[in-house]
Design a protein around this motif. Sequence first.
Motif: not given
Length: 676
Positions: A64, A66, A622, A624, A641
């Motif tokens: 991921s 972010g 984020r 993912t 998230t």
Amino acid sequence: MQMNLLRKIGAGIVLTAISITTLAQSKGLDLSYMDTSAEACDNFYQFANGGWLKKTEIPAAFPSWGESSMLRERNNEVLRQILEQSAKNTKAAKNSDAQLIGDFYASCLDEEAIEKAGAKPLDPFFKQIDGMKDTSRDLPAVLGKLHRVGTNAVFGYFVLPDFKNSTTNLAYAWQGGLSLPNRDYYTNTDEKSQKLREQFVAHAARMFTLLGDAPDKAKANADAVIKLEMRLAAGSKTPVELRDPNANYNKQTFAELKTAMPNFAWEIYIKELGSPKDVEINIGQPAFFKTVNQMMKDVSLADWKTYLRWQILTHVAPYLANSFADENFAFFRQTLSGVKEQQPRWRRCAASTDGLLGEALGQEFVKRNFTPDTKRRVNEMVDNLFAAYRERIEKLDWMSDATKQQALAKLGTFQRKIGYPDVLRGYKGLSIDRQSFLGNILRAVEFAVARDLQDIGKPVDKTRWGMTPPTVDAYYDGTKNEIVFPAGILQPPIFDAAGDDAVNYGHIGTVIGHEITHGFDDGGSQFDAAGNLKMWWTTEDRKRFEEKADCVVKQFGGYEVDKDLFINGKLTLGENIADLGGVIIAYNAFKKSLEGKPRPAKIDGFTAEQRFFIGYAQGWLRKTRPEAIRLLVQSDPHSVTDWRVMGPLSNMTEFAEAFQCKIGDRMIREKRCQVW
């Protein structure tokens, strides 16, 4: 915890591959992240972050990507500078911080020596395993030696404050022994779970082949491993069941333990581990240890040898020659999380150094990256959050005065740790050199394990930290009733001492509120002001709390994150309560900070209230990978998230007012869940 020490290091290698120049931030919001064509009242996560989501690709080496990833990158660049300078210094005083981190990092970068060694550093362990003559006495002896270097074979054994006597350290024996993330990966019967188990067996067979086993023998060994781990999993509790502190508190004397597990020579295990003997031990999951006791009789010695051989191999595989490290990566990072490529060597080395020598490395990080002014500003925000929390508790209409008094007493005893530890444990007696990377790993882990084991039965040292200073994270410890914020997270853009207050409260303020709320979530609320597992609620108030918590369970359990894949509302309950409480309390603290001041002007076209909520949403920026989302849902107590933004905000009247949302809009729930 001791049993996950090296796994924590491996899991921590999620640092980024994007240039540090991408971290340039304004003092307010980053408008380029937003998608203002989206309706704030329909999908606020898209509204706040849609521009960034559209243009951003997850770097190949990450599951991921972010805001926290970008901050880790910046911190990691600082660590790299420190480590490279230390590695060049070959004349540092023995056992000094510079010598320890410099030699450790240099040994990790020495790929030629690592490749030449292959798996030979494991020969002493294999010799001990091969030399086992019987299960009842030899297995506990070897297990003790493997636990000394941090493996999770069969079960975990570690030290924590006694849940019901928080001033004293207690030994904990905990279910373990599994290679896959948790017992559900072994017990689920759906097609994806069955396929993953097949992939795991194929991976284990390839690892045994790398050790020199013939293909047929390697496959048989892998089958033996999964068969034994299936037995352990069948006796294990589920991730949800492990969240109940009372159900996992079963303190026994050493004599009682030996009676309950007559087939396991605990006295031999304890001696080889180096733990104090004849002490009380909390047996976290008695049914699991009953399973282990039975397996000591009916699992063959040959299968135990194969399993233990596998456990030490998979435990240290990331630190062996590339053939082993790459195969380990291929399954545990590619298959489970969808990661496309390995991190560069230096990043893995920096993460390992921070994981095992984080106190020494962290002192240098703090000198370069944390100021007294930052600590002062964060302390002011913490003060404001506590004041807002106190007012919130006092005004609760569902809680009696008797329980309020207890809640306020607990809130009043909270301790805080900000930036870095004031008292250092040091590394006296630890030997680190440039000869063998795995040798350094094993000695550092054994040093940490032995040091912790000596705490059993002694008073709890409340000056200690559970995270290193460069860490981009925070935590609440229920037995110490403390909140902890390392210097690593107290950096722009998560906290900017020169930034807009609205955004700071939306960013770090909600993190502070989140950690405080953990003291009052479904688990933390079972610990009293002194950090003891003790019910301080009236019966009726606890019933009302559980009804409110059940609303949160149902809300998040209804979120479908992929086809037929729903958030587990019970597994994520504690974090969801903390998210919801955190954003509410941070908002109240922000509004309180404005009292007596002129109304803040709009910035970038947004009111102060709107900037708070946008700042909160951008804090959860984020993307993912699908594989990582599935792993998260099945094993992580945190929600996916985007729902950590939309879930809490959909319950807040304050959010609806800020963006003029109304009933019927997707971001507004008709039945709102509110605990704190």
